[in-house]
Design a protein around this motif. Sequence first.
Motif, short mmCIF file in Angstrom:
data_model
loop_
_atom_site.label_atom_id
_atom_site.label_comp_id
_atom_site.label_asym_id
_atom_site.label_seq_id
_atom_site.Cartn_x
_atom_site.Cartn_y
_atom_site.Cartn_z
N ALA A 38 4.54 -30.85 -10.01
CA ALA A 38 3.25 -30.31 -9.56
C ALA A 38 3.32 -30.00 -8.06
O ALA A 38 2.54 -29.18 -7.57
CB ALA A 38 2.13 -31.31 -9.85
N GLY A 41 0.50 -17.71 -1.18
CA GLY A 41 0.35 -18.77 -2.19
C GLY A 41 -1.12 -18.97 -2.46
O GLY A 41 -1.95 -18.13 -2.08
N THR A 42 -1.45 -20.08 -3.11
CA THR A 42 -2.85 -20.34 -3.46
C THR A 42 -3.70 -20.62 -2.22
O THR A 42 -4.83 -20.14 -2.11
CB THR A 42 -2.93 -21.49 -4.47
OG1 THR A 42 -2.46 -20.98 -5.73
CG2 THR A 42 -4.34 -22.01 -4.65
N HIS A 59 -8.48 -29.42 -4.98
CA HIS A 59 -7.47 -29.59 -3.93
C HIS A 59 -8.14 -29.22 -2.60
O HIS A 59 -9.04 -28.38 -2.57
CB HIS A 59 -6.32 -28.62 -4.25
CG HIS A 59 -5.10 -28.78 -3.42
ND1 HIS A 59 -4.98 -28.23 -2.17
CD2 HIS A 59 -3.92 -29.40 -3.68
CE1 HIS A 59 -3.77 -28.49 -1.69
NE2 HIS A 59 -3.11 -29.21 -2.58
N SER A 102 -7.32 -27.30 -0.46
CA SER A 102 -7.25 -25.86 -0.18
C SER A 102 -8.41 -25.10 -0.84
O SER A 102 -8.65 -23.94 -0.51
CB SER A 102 -5.92 -25.27 -0.64
OG SER A 102 -5.79 -25.42 -2.03
N VAL A 126 -10.89 -25.57 -10.04
CA VAL A 126 -9.47 -25.53 -10.39
C VAL A 126 -9.31 -25.37 -11.90
O VAL A 126 -10.11 -25.89 -12.67
CB VAL A 126 -8.82 -26.84 -9.86
CG1 VAL A 126 -9.20 -28.05 -10.70
CG2 VAL A 126 -7.33 -26.73 -9.72
N VAL A 177 -6.40 -26.23 -13.64
CA VAL A 177 -5.78 -27.51 -14.04
C VAL A 177 -5.70 -28.39 -12.79
O VAL A 177 -5.16 -27.97 -11.76
CB VAL A 177 -4.36 -27.28 -14.61
CG1 VAL A 177 -3.62 -28.60 -14.77
CG2 VAL A 177 -4.42 -26.56 -15.95
N ASN A 189 -4.43 -30.94 -10.15
CA ASN A 189 -3.08 -31.36 -9.76
C ASN A 189 -2.92 -32.87 -9.80
O ASN A 189 -1.81 -33.37 -9.65
CB ASN A 189 -2.72 -30.84 -8.35
CG ASN A 189 -3.64 -31.37 -7.27
OD1 ASN A 189 -4.85 -31.38 -7.42
ND2 ASN A 189 -3.07 -31.83 -6.17
N ASP A 242 -8.75 -21.68 -9.21
CA ASP A 242 -7.48 -22.03 -8.58
C ASP A 242 -6.47 -22.26 -9.70
O ASP A 242 -6.54 -23.25 -10.43
CB ASP A 242 -7.71 -23.30 -7.74
CG ASP A 242 -6.42 -23.94 -7.24
OD1 ASP A 242 -5.33 -23.54 -7.69
OD2 ASP A 242 -6.52 -24.86 -6.41
N ALA A 256 -3.19 -22.66 -9.42
CA ALA A 256 -1.89 -23.15 -8.92
C ALA A 256 -1.17 -24.00 -9.96
O ALA A 256 0.05 -23.90 -10.12
CB ALA A 256 -2.09 -23.95 -7.64
N GLN A 257 -1.92 -24.85 -10.69
CA GLN A 257 -1.25 -25.78 -11.61
C GLN A 257 -1.28 -25.31 -13.06
O GLN A 257 -0.73 -25.97 -13.93
CB GLN A 257 -1.91 -27.16 -11.54
CG GLN A 257 -1.76 -27.86 -10.21
CD GLN A 257 -0.32 -28.25 -9.90
OE1 GLN A 257 0.56 -28.23 -10.76
NE2 GLN A 257 -0.07 -28.59 -8.65
N SER A 286 0.56 -19.52 -7.41
CA SER A 286 1.53 -19.92 -6.38
C SER A 286 2.92 -19.68 -6.94
O SER A 286 3.31 -20.30 -7.93
CB SER A 286 1.40 -21.41 -6.07
OG SER A 286 0.09 -21.73 -5.69
N HIS A 306 5.78 -20.68 -5.95
CA HIS A 306 6.71 -21.83 -5.97
C HIS A 306 6.40 -22.82 -7.08
O HIS A 306 7.19 -23.73 -7.34
CB HIS A 306 6.74 -22.53 -4.60
CG HIS A 306 5.51 -23.31 -4.24
ND1 HIS A 306 5.46 -24.67 -4.37
CD2 HIS A 306 4.31 -22.93 -3.76
CE1 HIS A 306 4.27 -25.10 -3.95
NE2 HIS A 306 3.55 -24.05 -3.60
N LYS A 307 5.27 -22.64 -7.75
CA LYS A 307 4.96 -23.52 -8.89
C LYS A 307 5.27 -22.83 -10.22
O LYS A 307 5.02 -23.36 -11.29
CB LYS A 307 3.51 -23.96 -8.83
CG LYS A 307 3.19 -24.72 -7.52
CD LYS A 307 1.96 -25.54 -7.65
CE LYS A 307 1.35 -25.88 -6.30
NZ LYS A 307 1.82 -27.16 -5.77
N1 PMP Z 1 -4.39 -25.96 -5.52
C1 PMP Z 1 -3.77 -26.85 -6.28
C2 PMP Z 1 -4.47 -27.39 -7.50
C3 PMP Z 1 -2.48 -27.27 -5.95
O1 PMP Z 1 -1.86 -28.17 -6.73
C4 PMP Z 1 -1.86 -26.73 -4.81
C5 PMP Z 1 -0.47 -27.17 -4.40
N2 PMP Z 1 -0.29 -28.54 -4.32
C6 PMP Z 1 -2.54 -25.80 -4.04
C7 PMP Z 1 -3.81 -25.43 -4.44
C8 PMP Z 1 -1.92 -25.16 -2.84
O2 PMP Z 1 -1.05 -24.16 -3.27
P1 PMP Z 1 0.02 -23.47 -2.31
O3 PMP Z 1 1.10 -24.46 -2.11
O4 PMP Z 1 0.48 -22.26 -3.08
O5 PMP Z 1 -0.68 -23.08 -1.07
#
Ligand code: PMP
Length: 418
Positions: free
Chosen positions: A40, A103-104, A133, A135, A181, A183, A185, A210, A212-213, A233, A235-236
């Motif tokens: 994750a 990224g996210t 998250h 973010s 979100v 899912v 994280n 969101d 990302a997950q 994202s 990288h995920k």
């Molecule tokens: N939202 C969630 C639910 C995340 O798991 C993450 C990464 N840990 C992010 C946002 C941030 O994503 P990024 O690394 O692409 O900026």
Amino acid sequence: MKTSKLPSIKKADFKKIRNDFPLIVNTLVRGKKLIYLNNAATTQKPQVVIDAINNYYEKENSNANRGADYLSEQLTIKCEQTRQKIKLYLNARFTEEIVFTRGTTEAINLVAYSWGFYNLKKGDEIIISEMEHHSNIVPWHIISRLTGAKIRKLAIENDGTIKLDNLKKLLNKNTKLVTIVHVSNVLGTVNNIREICDLAHEQGAYVLTDGAQSSGHMKIDLQELGSDFFTISGHKVYGPTGIGALYIKKEMFDQIHPFHGGGHMIKKVTIEDSNYKDVPDMLEAGTMPLAEIVGLSSALDYVTDIDMENITKWEMELGAYAYDVIRKVRGIKIYGPSLDKKTAIFSFTHDEIHPHDIATVLDYEGIAIRAGHHCTQPLMNRFGIQATARVSLSFYNTKEEIDRFGVALEKAVSFFKK
Ligand code: PMP
């Protein structure tokens, strides 16, 4: 998460697929084979993605949208093909609905500044769930200070799910955005975005999701989900860091303003003024992370080739196995809903041992998990804890690895309880 009854590719194939990941198969940690259970945080990269990035610098490096030369033209085509691939991957309606971001985090900040800053005002309300998250919280605090819009908390249940009735109670004519979100994280909870969108849209509010997950572990169909904004994202999703994407529903375009100013995003510039291209170009100022776009393109091909339904099915089988292993250890409490409502992410605490101590002992065994607040302090507060230990799986993990993790977890517990 419930998985379909589709015929899966043979399990043996996942054993073979694992060999595509050099870091996974070759890494020793203090003489022990690495077991990577921190997916994750970021996923490992298959050889094809590493090769695509090397090949880019060896043979393709140029600048996209910047010239009539062969290399620049080829690269521009490749970037636009990647945008098209993301559109297909998410089942968006139009390719121009896809904007490249780092990224996210950057995607959500983009929505906050390019949409929120211009469209929100005092009296407006933004609903944020308690499982977000940072973010998906902090950018809204900044926008709230700038515009006077109010943040409202969507509380979660003890099992880490969202009750739609609670959302209904919060929604009103002042709600402008519901940001949730897909899912979690930390808990792995899969939120019911379709119903959240229906409820929010009924009140005239927009929905940011969101992703990302979710986007690396389950099929995403934006036309079915209905979100107005959706993030991924790279990288995920087995791609490089520094690249991701934001989906913006076409109907939102006339509410969107520039994010960064600079090259490429303009139609005309004079010393006194400038005007701008349309979305997505308007939101992609400057040289984009080109090697990363090429890497992401290859990652999406790779994942699509294995087939997301197969990935989900196998990860959920591994998840059920891991859940049993963790649950059997004395003194462990697992957070989040039942397996049918989540992905293969497991956060847990021990009634006497700190999560960081658990992670440290596991690291001595070559096992990478994550411990901490996972950038979700409001969620930690909700459960009255500071941190959890978290295991998050990918299709390249194996049941043998989960067994080894189980033995190491037992060992960690007996070590500290002595
Ligand atoms: N939202 C969630 C639910 C995340 O798991 C993450 C990464 N840990 C992010 C946002 C941030 O994503 P990024 O690394 O692409 O900026």
